[in-house]
Design a protein around this motif. Structure first.
Motif, PDB file in Angstrom:
ATOM      1  N   TYR A 135      15.184  -4.317  13.682  1.00  0.00           N
ATOM      2  CA  TYR A 135      14.548  -3.030  13.959  1.00  0.00           C
ATOM      3  C   TYR A 135      13.032  -3.181  13.964  1.00  0.00           C
ATOM      4  CZ  TYR A 135      18.834  -0.283  13.453  1.00  0.00           C
ATOM      5  OH  TYR A 135      20.074   0.266  13.615  1.00  0.00           O
ATOM      6  N   TYR A 136      12.392  -2.399  14.829  1.00  0.00           N
ATOM      7  CA  TYR A 136      10.936  -2.343  14.783  1.00  0.00           C
ATOM      8  C   TYR A 136      10.519  -1.246  13.795  1.00  0.00           C
ATOM      9  CZ  TYR A 136      10.508  -5.583  18.611  1.00  0.00           C
ATOM     10  OH  TYR A 136      10.564  -6.723  19.364  1.00  0.00           O
ATOM     11  N   PRO A 137       9.330  -1.379  13.191  1.00  0.00           N
ATOM     12  CA  PRO A 137       8.923  -0.424  12.153  1.00  0.00           C
ATOM     13  C   PRO A 137       9.054   1.038  12.570  1.00  0.00           C
ATOM     14  CG  PRO A 137       7.407  -2.258  12.176  1.00  0.00           C
ATOM     15  CD  PRO A 137       8.375  -2.494  13.301  1.00  0.00           C
ATOM     16  N   HIS A 138       8.722   1.360  13.830  1.00  0.00           N
ATOM     17  CA  HIS A 138       8.751   2.773  14.207  1.00  0.00           C
ATOM     18  C   HIS A 138      10.177   3.333  14.253  1.00  0.00           C
ATOM     19  CE1 HIS A 138      10.084   2.738  18.552  1.00  0.00           C
ATOM     20  NE2 HIS A 138       9.883   1.461  18.345  1.00  0.00           N
ATOM     21  N   GLN A 139      11.173   2.453  14.148  1.00  0.00           N
ATOM     22  CA  GLN A 139      12.562   2.914  14.136  1.00  0.00           C
ATOM     23  C   GLN A 139      13.075   3.139  12.713  1.00  0.00           C
ATOM     24  OE1 GLN A 139      13.695  -0.664  16.363  1.00  0.00           O
ATOM     25  NE2 GLN A 139      14.486   0.657  17.983  1.00  0.00           N
ATOM     26  N   LEU A 140      12.206   2.902  11.706  1.00  0.00           N
ATOM     27  CA  LEU A 140      12.634   3.008  10.311  1.00  0.00           C
ATOM     28  C   LEU A 140      12.091   4.274   9.667  1.00  0.00           C
ATOM     29  CD1 LEU A 140      11.806  -0.626   9.112  1.00  0.00           C
ATOM     30  CD2 LEU A 140      14.001   0.205   9.930  1.00  0.00           C
ATOM     31  N   SER A 141      12.764   4.720   8.608  1.00  0.00           N
ATOM     32  CA  SER A 141      12.268   5.853   7.818  1.00  0.00           C
ATOM     33  C   SER A 141      11.166   5.352   6.887  1.00  0.00           C
ATOM     34  CB  SER A 141      13.394   6.451   6.997  1.00  0.00           C
ATOM     35  OG  SER A 141      13.761   5.550   5.976  1.00  0.00           O
ATOM     36  N   GLY A 142      10.454   6.295   6.267  1.00  0.00           N
ATOM     37  CA  GLY A 142       9.367   5.923   5.361  1.00  0.00           C
ATOM     38  C   GLY A 142       9.834   5.006   4.236  1.00  0.00           C
ATOM     39  N   GLY A 143      10.960   5.363   3.626  1.00  0.00           N
ATOM     40  CA  GLY A 143      11.475   4.552   2.533  1.00  0.00           C
ATOM     41  C   GLY A 143      11.837   3.147   2.981  1.00  0.00           C
ATOM     42  N   MET A 144      12.429   3.050   4.176  1.00  0.00           N
ATOM     43  CA  MET A 144      12.804   1.726   4.688  1.00  0.00           C
ATOM     44  C   MET A 144      11.572   0.883   4.987  1.00  0.00           C
ATOM     45  SD  MET A 144      15.801   3.107   7.136  1.00  0.00           S
ATOM     46  CE  MET A 144      16.851   1.769   7.584  1.00  0.00           C
ATOM     47  N   LYS A 145      10.515   1.552   5.466  1.00  0.00           N
ATOM     48  CA  LYS A 145       9.276   0.816   5.737  1.00  0.00           C
ATOM     49  C   LYS A 145       8.709   0.239   4.442  1.00  0.00           C
ATOM     50  CE  LYS A 145       7.839   3.492   9.733  1.00  0.00           C
ATOM     51  NZ  LYS A 145       6.952   4.551  10.191  1.00  0.00           N
ATOM     52  N   GLN A 146       8.757   1.045   3.362  1.00  0.00           N
ATOM     53  CA  GLN A 146       8.234   0.547   2.095  1.00  0.00           C
ATOM     54  C   GLN A 146       9.099  -0.595   1.564  1.00  0.00           C
ATOM     55  OE1 GLN A 146       5.633   1.915   2.995  1.00  0.00           O
ATOM     56  NE2 GLN A 146       4.847   2.455   0.983  1.00  0.00           N
ATOM     57  N   ARG A 147      10.405  -0.493   1.783  1.00  0.00           N
ATOM     58  CA  ARG A 147      11.296  -1.599   1.400  1.00  0.00           C
ATOM     59  C   ARG A 147      10.926  -2.879   2.143  1.00  0.00           C
ATOM     60  NH1 ARG A 147      16.721   0.030  -0.674  1.00  0.00           N
ATOM     61  NH2 ARG A 147      16.605   2.263  -1.049  1.00  0.00           N
ATOM     62  N   ALA A 148      10.698  -2.721   3.452  1.00  0.00           N
ATOM     63  CA  ALA A 148      10.358  -3.897   4.266  1.00  0.00           C
ATOM     64  C   ALA A 148       9.032  -4.502   3.802  1.00  0.00           C
ATOM     65  CB  ALA A 148      10.287  -3.515   5.737  1.00  0.00           C
ATOM     66  N   ALA A 149       8.060  -3.628   3.489  1.00  0.00           N
ATOM     67  CA  ALA A 149       6.763  -4.124   3.020  1.00  0.00           C
ATOM     68  C   ALA A 149       6.932  -4.876   1.699  1.00  0.00           C
ATOM     69  CB  ALA A 149       5.786  -2.967   2.847  1.00  0.00           C
ATOM     70  N   LEU A 150       7.827  -4.375   0.874  1.00  0.00           N
ATOM     71  CA  LEU A 150       8.101  -5.032  -0.408  1.00  0.00           C
ATOM     72  C   LEU A 150       8.747  -6.404  -0.168  1.00  0.00           C
ATOM     73  CD1 LEU A 150       7.832  -4.443  -3.418  1.00  0.00           C
ATOM     74  CD2 LEU A 150      10.170  -3.552  -3.395  1.00  0.00           C
ATOM     75  N   PHE A 158       0.821  -1.203   0.000  1.00  0.00           N
ATOM     76  CA  PHE A 158       0.000   0.000   0.000  1.00  0.00           C
ATOM     77  C   PHE A 158       0.864   1.265   0.000  1.00  0.00           C
ATOM     78  CE2 PHE A 158      -2.301  -3.435   2.003  1.00  0.00           C
ATOM     79  CZ  PHE A 158      -3.591  -3.323   1.519  1.00  0.00           C
ATOM     80  N   GLN A 159       0.172   2.395  -0.132  1.00  0.00           N
ATOM     81  CA  GLN A 159       0.869   3.677  -0.117  1.00  0.00           C
ATOM     82  C   GLN A 159       1.318   4.051   1.299  1.00  0.00           C
ATOM     83  OE1 GLN A 159      -1.359   6.942  -1.799  1.00  0.00           O
ATOM     84  NE2 GLN A 159      -0.035   8.470  -0.890  1.00  0.00           N
ATOM     85  N   THR A 160       0.491   3.725   2.275  1.00  0.00           N
ATOM     86  CA  THR A 160       0.772   4.178   3.641  1.00  0.00           C
ATOM     87  C   THR A 160       2.018   3.529   4.231  1.00  0.00           C
ATOM     88  OG1 THR A 160      -0.034   4.218   5.905  1.00  0.00           O
ATOM     89  CG2 THR A 160      -0.846   2.460   4.509  1.00  0.00           C
ATOM     90  N   PHE A 161       2.733   4.293   5.039  1.00  0.00           N
ATOM     91  CA  PHE A 161       3.913   3.761   5.719  1.00  0.00           C
ATOM     92  C   PHE A 161       3.528   2.787   6.835  1.00  0.00           C
ATOM     93  CE2 PHE A 161       6.275   7.921   4.611  1.00  0.00           C
ATOM     94  CZ  PHE A 161       6.587   7.425   3.366  1.00  0.00           C
ATOM     95  N   ASP A 162       2.274   2.854   7.259  1.00  0.00           N
ATOM     96  CA  ASP A 162       1.859   2.036   8.414  1.00  0.00           C
ATOM     97  C   ASP A 162       1.247   0.717   7.998  1.00  0.00           C
ATOM     98  OD1 ASP A 162       2.652   4.002  10.251  1.00  0.00           O
ATOM     99  OD2 ASP A 162       0.818   5.119   9.850  1.00  0.00           O
ATOM    100  N   GLN A 163       1.957  -0.051   7.199  1.00  0.00           N
ATOM    101  CA  GLN A 163       1.420  -1.347   6.806  1.00  0.00           C
ATOM    102  C   GLN A 163       2.213  -2.509   7.384  1.00  0.00           C
ATOM    103  OE1 GLN A 163       1.903  -2.007   2.498  1.00  0.00           O
ATOM    104  NE2 GLN A 163       3.069  -0.117   2.482  1.00  0.00           N
ATOM    105  N   LEU A 164       3.311  -2.192   8.054  1.00  0.00           N
ATOM    106  CA  LEU A 164       4.041  -3.259   8.750  1.00  0.00           C
ATOM    107  C   LEU A 164       3.402  -3.443  10.119  1.00  0.00           C
ATOM    108  CD1 LEU A 164       7.630  -2.005   7.934  1.00  0.00           C
ATOM    109  CD2 LEU A 164       6.503  -3.980   6.919  1.00  0.00           C
ATOM    110  N   PHE A 165       3.417  -4.663  10.629  1.00  0.00           N
ATOM    111  CA  PHE A 165       2.885  -4.888  11.968  1.00  0.00           C
ATOM    112  C   PHE A 165       3.859  -4.286  12.986  1.00  0.00           C
ATOM    113  CE2 PHE A 165       0.585  -8.854  10.243  1.00  0.00           C
ATOM    114  CZ  PHE A 165      -0.466  -8.061   9.831  1.00  0.00           C
ATOM    115  N   ALA A 166       3.339  -3.349  13.776  1.00  0.00           N
ATOM    116  CA  ALA A 166       4.205  -2.573  14.665  1.00  0.00           C
ATOM    117  C   ALA A 166       4.888  -3.441  15.720  1.00  0.00           C
ATOM    118  CB  ALA A 166       3.384  -1.472  15.346  1.00  0.00           C
ATOM    119  N   TRP A 167       4.276  -4.581  16.055  1.00  0.00           N
ATOM    120  CA  TRP A 167       4.795  -5.406  17.149  1.00  0.00           C
ATOM    121  C   TRP A 167       5.804  -6.434  16.679  1.00  0.00           C
ATOM    122  CZ3 TRP A 167      -0.109  -5.155  15.251  1.00  0.00           C
ATOM    123  CH2 TRP A 167      -0.576  -6.262  14.553  1.00  0.00           C
ATOM    124  N   GLN A 168       6.141  -6.404  15.397  1.00  0.00           N
ATOM    125  CA  GLN A 168       7.136  -7.344  14.892  1.00  0.00           C
ATOM    126  C   GLN A 168       8.315  -6.581  14.309  1.00  0.00           C
ATOM    127  OE1 GLN A 168       4.627  -9.394  12.116  1.00  0.00           O
ATOM    128  NE2 GLN A 168       4.166 -11.060  13.533  1.00  0.00           N
TER     129      GLN A 168
END
Lengths: 255, 261
Positions: free
Chosen positions: A129-144, A80-90
């Motif tokens: 790293y937990y998602p909240h410790q990542l930048s927006g771009g890194m979050k999208q990389r992780a989601a990918l 998705f477009q949103t940065f908040d698509q990774l599960f925050a607790w993992q």
């Protein structure tokens, strides 16, 4: 391998019949990078969500490998477009491993596979790293990475880079192409940015403002594509004109 | 800088605490009030220490705590089921709303006579009171939590192949953990108060030694007022330990670590 036959989507709102998509038909073949380009509000996300199985078709059929899509499944994963698509607790690794675990993969194997894709998207060293410790771009990389690790038949990307700044968007477009080149997954990529569509896609579906196909354009520019290369500007002008004429109509329709 | 300020605040709080205790001691020793009814704090501390070392206070406390743990555990299970039912179905939600409207305003202790009639004098009655006191506020919290789960999480969960109870455990519960924990805090506070209150009415009658509430009641009965205050002190200390220590650690290990608050 993916085939849409006269797909219609209708929303009923208080005696008002709103036809979002009117008879969409196209095919996407194995390993193809397919872009859906259109102004916001034209129904392109709805189309993607129906392929994902999150929304039912009102008419027509969507076939994957000849079988009709009835709901979501691990063979079609959406980013998705949103940065908040990774599960925050993992952690990053936890996020990538989790869907594999659900699908019954053994611990050692899924760890190995998760680390492979984490490295592929350039997040090696950030596994814990937990998602909240990542930048927006890194979050999208992780989601990918999470989507790739499931090795779905189709990757559904819904403007995944639209929330990034211009520089990070370019970097991630390049990374995505590098990954696509090495794994050759089938990709359906939704965007409203003309240059993004040209840089990424084999074929570009341009939508009208009222949920129809305006045209499907074959993109024969040589890869890797740069905005300055011969032919790019002409293609951009052409597509931009197609989208622009729809844009104002779509905006009016929304309100 | 922030650290120093925190230390200063802590010091000033400590100062007030010590001043209040000193005041207590002085007033008690001045003889304005009957000393047996208003024992000096030093004496309360002494009794507290004695009862702590001879195991009496610990035994009473453990009895009360195990009741609470049992009650909380049961309440949690019921709360999860009710909340999940409420967000999954309109019908169940209306039922939960009706139950909540009727039962939430009803103090647990007011139900004790009924509980005694139904379940007799003993643990079951106290458990019943705990369940009643805890479930309703927790259901309200957890329902809000379940509703706050981003739709993207649910869609991803379904894409990964999760359904029903596995979706609940794998996505919905962890995602609503902040609400879950704040519900648990309220639940704990309610349960703790409910147990002490219920135990005062009976306790030893169940054939066991009884808990802290019963202990308070009995010390007053035998006019051991310092003992009464020692038991009150124990209640305060446990409250502080659980609320400041246990919940703080729990939050640091989970939702704070995950950036969910």
């Amino acid at each position: 391998m993916l085939e849409l036959q006269e797909v219609v989507k209708v929303y009923l709102r208080e005696n008002f019949r709103h036809e979002v998509l009117k008879g969409i038909s196209f095919q996407v073949s194995q390993g193809e990078f397919f872009c859906i380009l259109g102004p916001s509000g034209c129904g392109k996300t709805t189309l993607l969500r129906m392929i994902g199985g999150y929304e039912k078709v009102s008419g027509g059929r969507i076939l994957l490998q000849g079988e009709e899509i009835t709901g979501p499944g691990p063979d079609r994963i959406m980013v998705f477009q949103t940065f908040d698509q990774l599960f925050a607790w993992q952690t990053v690794r936890g996020n990538v491993e989790y869907p594999l675990k659900i699908n019954g993969m053994a611990r050692g194997e899924r760890r190995e596979r998760a680390d492979f894709y984490i490295e592929m998207v350039g997040l090696k060293g950030y596994e814990n790293y937990y998602p909240h410790q990542l930048s927006g771009g890194m979050k999208q990389r992780a989601a990918l990475a999470r989507a790739l690790a499931l090795q779905p038949q189709i990757l559904l990307l819904d403007e995944p880079f639209a929330s990034l700044d211009a520089q990070n968007r370019e970097i991630l477009q390049e990374e995505l192409l590098r990954i696509w080149n090495s794994l050759k997954p089938t990709v359906i990529f939704v965007t409203h940015a003309v240059d993004e569509a040209i840089i990424l896609a084999d074929r570009i579906l341009v939508m009208t403002e009222d949920g129809d196909i305006k045209m499907i354009v074959e993109n024969k520019l040589q890869r890797p594509r740069r905005p300055g290369m011969p032919g790019f500007a002409r293609m951009w002008d052409f597509l931009y004109e197609q989208v622009r004429s729809s844009r104002w109509q779509a905006e009016k329709r929304k309100n | 800088m922030a650290k120093r300020m925190f230390a200063n605040r802590l010091l000033s709080k400590l100062f007030w605490l010590l001043l209040l205790l000193l005041l207590w001691e002085l007033i008690s020793r001045s003889g304005i009030f009957e000393p047996t009814l208003f024992p000096p704090f030093s004496k309360i501390l002494l009794v507290f220490w004695q009862e702590l070392t001879d195991g009496l206070l610990l035994e009473k406390t453990c009895y009360s705590l195990q009741l609470i743990l049992k009650g909380l555990f049961l309440s949690l299970a019921i709360t999860v089921v009710l909340s999940f039912g409420a967000v999954s179905s309109r019908w169940v939600e209306d039922l939960v709303d009706v139950l909540n409207s009727i039962l939430h305003p009803l103090p647990g202790i007011a139900l004790l006579p009924v509980a005694i009639l139904w379940f007799g004098i003993g643990e079951t009655s106290i458990l019943f009171i705990i369940l009643h006191s805890v479930i309703w506020p927790m259901v309200v919290n957890l329902k809000t939590g379940f509703r706050s789960v981003p739709s993207i999480y649910l869609e991803l969960g379904r894409s990964f192949g999760l359904k029903g109870i596995r979706l609940l455990g794998g996505v919905i519960l962890p995602s609503s953990l902040p609400y879950f924990i704040s519900g648990l805090k309220i639940g704990w506070a309610r349960a703790w108060r409910a147990v002490i209150a219920a135990e005062m009415v009976f306790g030893a009658a169940s054939g066991t030694a009884g808990g802290l509430g019963w202990h308070i009641y009995m010390t007053r009965y035998y006019f051991d007022i310092a003992g009464t205050f020692a038991a009150l002190l124990a209640i305060v200390i446990i409250g502080i330990l659980v609320e400041e220590l246990f919940f703080n650690i729990l939050e640091k290990m989970t939702i704070k670590k995950w950036g969910m608050v």
